[in-house]
Design a protein around this motif. Structure first.
Motif, PDB file in Angstrom:
ATOM      1  N   GLU A   1       0.847  -0.065 -10.231  1.00 55.22           N
ATOM      2  CA  GLU A   1      -0.308  -0.952 -10.052  1.00 55.22           C
ATOM      3  C   GLU A   1      -1.188  -0.458  -8.911  1.00 55.22           C
ATOM      4  OE1 GLU A   1       0.754  -5.061  -9.616  1.00 55.22           O
ATOM      5  OE2 GLU A   1       1.830  -5.137 -11.537  1.00 55.22           O
ATOM      6  N   VAL A   2      -0.554  -0.004  -7.827  1.00 53.37           N
ATOM      7  CA  VAL A   2      -1.325   0.522  -6.698  1.00 53.37           C
ATOM      8  C   VAL A   2      -2.053   1.802  -7.115  1.00 53.37           C
ATOM      9  CG1 VAL A   2      -1.206   1.389  -4.324  1.00 53.37           C
ATOM     10  CG2 VAL A   2       0.275  -0.498  -5.027  1.00 53.37           C
TER      11      VAL A   2
ATOM     12  N   GLU B   1      16.223  -1.782  -9.062  1.00 47.95           N
ATOM     13  CA  GLU B   1      15.259  -1.708  -7.967  1.00 47.95           C
ATOM     14  C   GLU B   1      14.195  -0.626  -8.192  1.00 47.95           C
ATOM     15  OE1 GLU B   1      15.854  -2.843  -3.387  1.00 47.95           O
ATOM     16  OE2 GLU B   1      17.152  -1.240  -4.082  1.00 47.95           O
ATOM     17  N   ASN B   2      14.600   0.502  -8.752  1.00 46.67           N
ATOM     18  CA  ASN B   2      13.618   1.566  -9.038  1.00 46.67           C
ATOM     19  C   ASN B   2      12.541   1.080  -9.990  1.00 46.67           C
ATOM     20  OD1 ASN B   2      14.685   3.572  -7.428  1.00 46.67           O
ATOM     21  ND2 ASN B   2      15.822   4.579  -9.072  1.00 46.67           N
ATOM     22  N   ARG B   3      12.939   0.272 -10.975  1.00 48.97           N
ATOM     23  CA  ARG B   3      11.959  -0.193 -11.959  1.00 48.97           C
ATOM     24  C   ARG B   3      10.935  -1.118 -11.312  1.00 48.97           C
ATOM     25  NH1 ARG B   3      11.378  -4.061 -16.079  1.00 48.97           N
ATOM     26  NH2 ARG B   3      10.211  -3.221 -17.852  1.00 48.97           N
ATOM     27  N   THR B   4      11.414  -1.981 -10.424  1.00 49.02           N
ATOM     28  CA  THR B   4      10.501  -2.873  -9.705  1.00 49.02           C
ATOM     29  C   THR B   4       9.541  -2.065  -8.827  1.00 49.02           C
ATOM     30  OG1 THR B   4      12.199  -4.605  -9.680  1.00 49.02           O
ATOM     31  CG2 THR B   4      10.390  -4.833  -8.099  1.00 49.02           C
ATOM     32  N   LEU B   5      10.074  -1.123  -8.075  1.00 49.21           N
ATOM     33  CA  LEU B   5       9.244  -0.299  -7.194  1.00 49.21           C
ATOM     34  C   LEU B   5       8.245   0.536  -8.007  1.00 49.21           C
ATOM     35  CD1 LEU B   5      12.038   0.867  -4.718  1.00 49.21           C
ATOM     36  CD2 LEU B   5      10.109  -0.637  -4.150  1.00 49.21           C
ATOM     37  N   ALA B   6       8.704   1.074  -9.137  1.00 45.84           N
ATOM     38  CA  ALA B   6       7.821   1.888  -9.977  1.00 45.84           C
ATOM     39  C   ALA B   6       6.704   1.044 -10.575  1.00 45.84           C
ATOM     40  CB  ALA B   6       8.621   2.568 -11.080  1.00 45.84           C
TER      41      ALA B   6
ATOM     42  N   PRO C   1       0.796  -1.239   0.000  1.00 44.21           N
ATOM     43  CA  PRO C   1       0.000   0.000   0.000  1.00 44.21           C
ATOM     44  C   PRO C   1       0.824   1.281   0.000  1.00 44.21           C
ATOM     45  CG  PRO C   1      -0.876  -1.575   1.590  1.00 44.21           C
ATOM     46  CD  PRO C   1       0.442  -2.119   1.138  1.00 44.21           C
ATOM     47  N   TYR C   2       2.117   1.188   0.305  1.00 48.24           N
ATOM     48  CA  TYR C   2       2.965   2.385   0.342  1.00 48.24           C
ATOM     49  C   TYR C   2       3.663   2.653  -0.989  1.00 48.24           C
ATOM     50  CZ  TYR C   2       2.316   1.685   5.345  1.00 48.24           C
ATOM     51  OH  TYR C   2       1.757   1.512   6.582  1.00 48.24           O
ATOM     52  N   LEU C   3       3.546   1.718  -1.912  1.00 46.60           N
ATOM     53  CA  LEU C   3       4.328   1.840  -3.149  1.00 46.60           C
ATOM     54  C   LEU C   3       3.780   2.897  -4.104  1.00 46.60           C
ATOM     55  CD1 LEU C   3       5.390  -1.839  -3.940  1.00 46.60           C
ATOM     56  CD2 LEU C   3       6.669  -0.047  -2.781  1.00 46.60           C
ATOM     57  N   ASP C   4       2.513   3.333  -3.906  1.00 46.62           N
ATOM     58  CA  ASP C   4       2.026   4.446  -4.729  1.00 46.62           C
ATOM     59  C   ASP C   4       2.844   5.699  -4.447  1.00 46.62           C
ATOM     60  OD1 ASP C   4       0.965   4.778  -2.176  1.00 46.62           O
ATOM     61  OD2 ASP C   4      -1.086   5.139  -2.847  1.00 46.62           O
ATOM     62  N   LEU C   5       3.247   5.890  -3.180  1.00 49.02           N
ATOM     63  CA  LEU C   5       4.078   7.034  -2.820  1.00 49.02           C
ATOM     64  C   LEU C   5       5.479   6.907  -3.419  1.00 49.02           C
ATOM     65  CD1 LEU C   5       3.108   7.364   0.962  1.00 49.02           C
ATOM     66  CD2 LEU C   5       2.387   8.865  -0.915  1.00 49.02           C
ATOM     67  N   VAL C   6       6.042   5.702  -3.361  1.00 50.57           N
ATOM     68  CA  VAL C   6       7.404   5.487  -3.875  1.00 50.57           C
ATOM     69  C   VAL C   6       7.438   5.703  -5.393  1.00 50.57           C
ATOM     70  CG1 VAL C   6       9.364   3.911  -3.989  1.00 50.57           C
ATOM     71  CG2 VAL C   6       7.843   3.829  -2.015  1.00 50.57           C
TER      72      VAL C   6
END
Length: 567
Positions: A248-249, A238-243, A219-224
């Motif tokens: 999706e969020v 790692e940025n690509r995975t987080l993005a 749920p926090y990944l929309d912010l990241v």
């Protein structure tokens, strides 16, 4: 524009990858250009997993940071989460504070005022912590150079944990823990995280310490993802995975604040580009026009009606920002035309009345217009403050570092930086900056470049080709949208300029000897090429491929970057 072609990758590697993946040579070539040469590397690229994220404890001082936070929780200490007023800082503060509050109530937030405190950790913020009996400050997206501020806090009995991604100076602050993958003594495998990304790694470590898996942090990944997009960091590793998971969020279950901010945006699926141009400017507008605390308030609000109220407030700030941006850009362009020596390698403008909150945007606009390393100055208290922007391939931070004897302070990245100086130093600095850039920049960098991945024919653009191309997303630095060139293209007679000021070009193009009927093509800012494109002659087109949504229908279109008549 300067057309350059990316080096052709090794044909044996391309053929091997095309075979094992069952894709055509163009797709395989694009992958090899991105450093993807094996089936497993392609699998990781096309199917990122949260399991790909690195162990956060590989980051220098992570164990110390977690231990200090857990000690604060066990002793009932008050924690202040401090962050910069831009998107990266406010999302990081929203992320850290909302996560900590899931298991601990004594958490407050602080965003410095852009105008009275300026960038980064401030004495006022430390005094606020002291007044509210906070004994631990977690600084996000700032702090790596705050040696005097951290010492000031320590004298008051306040500890610091710093989560930053900017380049450290020769000396580090005396903090309990300094999390920054750009530290020389940090061996973390990926050093391109944004400030919110570094904050997320601390949250990930805290969660692991409490026996919670990475899935609990979705749920926090929309912010990241918002911070990654807004801060223009490489969308690799790692940025690509987080993005990807953050998008999706955003698309499926965004927090109420983001959902409220996106009301009225009718798109089936938001991309990183949409985050950059729709979400980021609105979050930034809070700190530019009023106060960055409004953005944190929006991003941490879970009551829907209140979130909608905060979003409407920020929409007003953004409208004010747009008006100031337009006015100041016009004034700056006029100043350049009246006073500028067009042989200069830099653009430097100043007006004491310009709004400090939008000078960064204006610097970007001027860079787009004149394509020079650019500085926009305004008055800030008894000092002058400036935002710097650069052209592709030139490190403006290094240029400022070479002028450090004229500056009071500066910080930033290769392409964007901020600085303050004494007004008496302005003419000296202006000439020194010009001299440093003139001596160090390759003149070719002053001509805007369009970098071409591959030459293709319209017949190559099959449904499978585009379907695979979409899986290259999310796009961004380090993984840019593929750019193609197609030769012997002609407008079918429907070409025209469009837009409120007729600045854009819309064509319907086909290629000679192609079985394809053709494609709609849009060229933003290319109206000046209308005569060339619409006179019945063949031309070469440089473009990316995207989709156009109109009244719920989605169709393929070409996003023109430039066109040239055949010679």
């Amino acid at each position: 524009m300067r057309w350059t072609f990316k080096p052709k990758p090794d044909s044996d590697k391309v053929n091997h990858l095309a075979s094992v993946l069952n894709v055509d040579a163009v797709i395989a070539s694009l992958l090899v250009q991105r450093g993807i040469e094996t089936f497993d590397e392609a699998k990781t690229f096309f199917r990122p997993s949260l399991d790909d994220l690195h162990n956060p404890y590989l980051m220098k001082d992570m164990d110390k940071a977690v231990a200090r936070i857990e000690a604060a929780v066990s002793k009932g200490e008050n924690i202040l989460v401090f962050g910069d007023y831009d998107v990266d800082g406010t999302t990081a503060v929203a992320l850290m504070s909302s996560y900590l509050k899931t298991f601990y109530p004594n958490v407050a937030t602080y965003i410095p005022d852009r105008y009275t405190e300026g960038y980064g950790v401030s004495f006022a913020g430390i005094d606020y912590a002291d007044d509210n009996a906070c004994t631990l400050i977690i600084a996000l997206d700032c702090g790596i150079k705050s040696i005097d501020k951290v010492a000031y806090a320590k004298a008051k009995g306040i500890d610091f944990i710093i989560c930053d991604h900017h380049r450290p100076g020769d000396e580090l602050p005396d903090a309990v823990a300094i999390l920054d993958p750009k530290r020389d003594d940090c061996s973390y495998p990926y050093n391109e995280l944004c400030g919110c990304g570094v904050g997320f790694k601390l949250v990930q470590a805290l969660a692991a310490n409490r026996n919670r898996g990475i899935e609990s942090l979705m749920p926090y990944l929309d912010l990241v993802a918002t911070a990654i997009a807004a801060d223009i960091v490489p969308i690799t590793g790692e940025n690509r995975t987080l993005a990807k998971f953050g998008l999706e969020v955003i698309n499926n279950s965004p927090r109420p604040g983001l959902k409220a901010l996106l009301q009225g945006v009718h798109k089936q699926k938001l991309t990183i580009s949409d985050v950059v141009f729709i979400i980021a400017p609105r979050i930034n507008a809070a700190g530019r026009i009023k106060h960055g605390g409004h953005a944190v308030q929006l991003l941490t609000e879970y009551d829907v009606p209140r979130a909608e109220f905060y979003a409407a407030e920020i929409e007003t700030f953004n409208a004010d920002r747009k008006g100031l941006d337009k006015l100041i850009t016009e004034e700056a362009l006029l100043q350049i035309e009246q006073n500028s020596d067009h042989n200069r390698f830099t653009t430097v403008v100043y007006d004491e009345n310009w709004h400090k909150g939008v000078i960064g945007i204006v610097a970007s606009r001027l860079t787009e217009t004149y394509y020079r390393p650019t500085l926009v100055f305004t008055k800030s208290g008894d000092k002058l403050a400036a935002s710097a922007r650069s052209v592709k391939g030139f490190d403006v931070y290094n240029a400022l570092e070479a002028c450090a004897d004229c500056l009071e302070q500066f910080g930033g990245h290769m392409y964007a930086a901020g600085l303050t100086l004494d007004e008496s130093q302005y003419p000296v600095f202006r000439e020194k900056f010009e001299s440093v850039v003139a001596e160090s920049i390759d003149p070719e960098l002053l001509i805007q470049e369009v970098s071409i991945d591959a030459e293709i024919n319209f017949d190559d653009i099959t449904p499978k080709f585009f379907r695979i191309l979409k899986q290259f997303e999310p796009f961004g630095p380090g993984n840019m949208t593929p750019v193609f060139i197609t030769r012997n293209v002609i407008d079918t007679g429907f070409g025209k300029t469009i837009g409120t000021e007729n600045t854009h070009l819309r064509l319907f193009v086909r290629q000679e000897h192609s079985a394809q009927q053709g494609y709609a093509a849009i060229g933003f800012g290319l109206a000046k090429k209308a005569q060339m494109a619409c006179n019945g002659d063949f031309f070469d087109a440089v473009y990316s491929i995207d989709e156009n949504e109109w009244n719920g229908a989605v169709s393929l279109q070409l996003r023109l970057r430039d066109i040239r008549c055949e010679e």
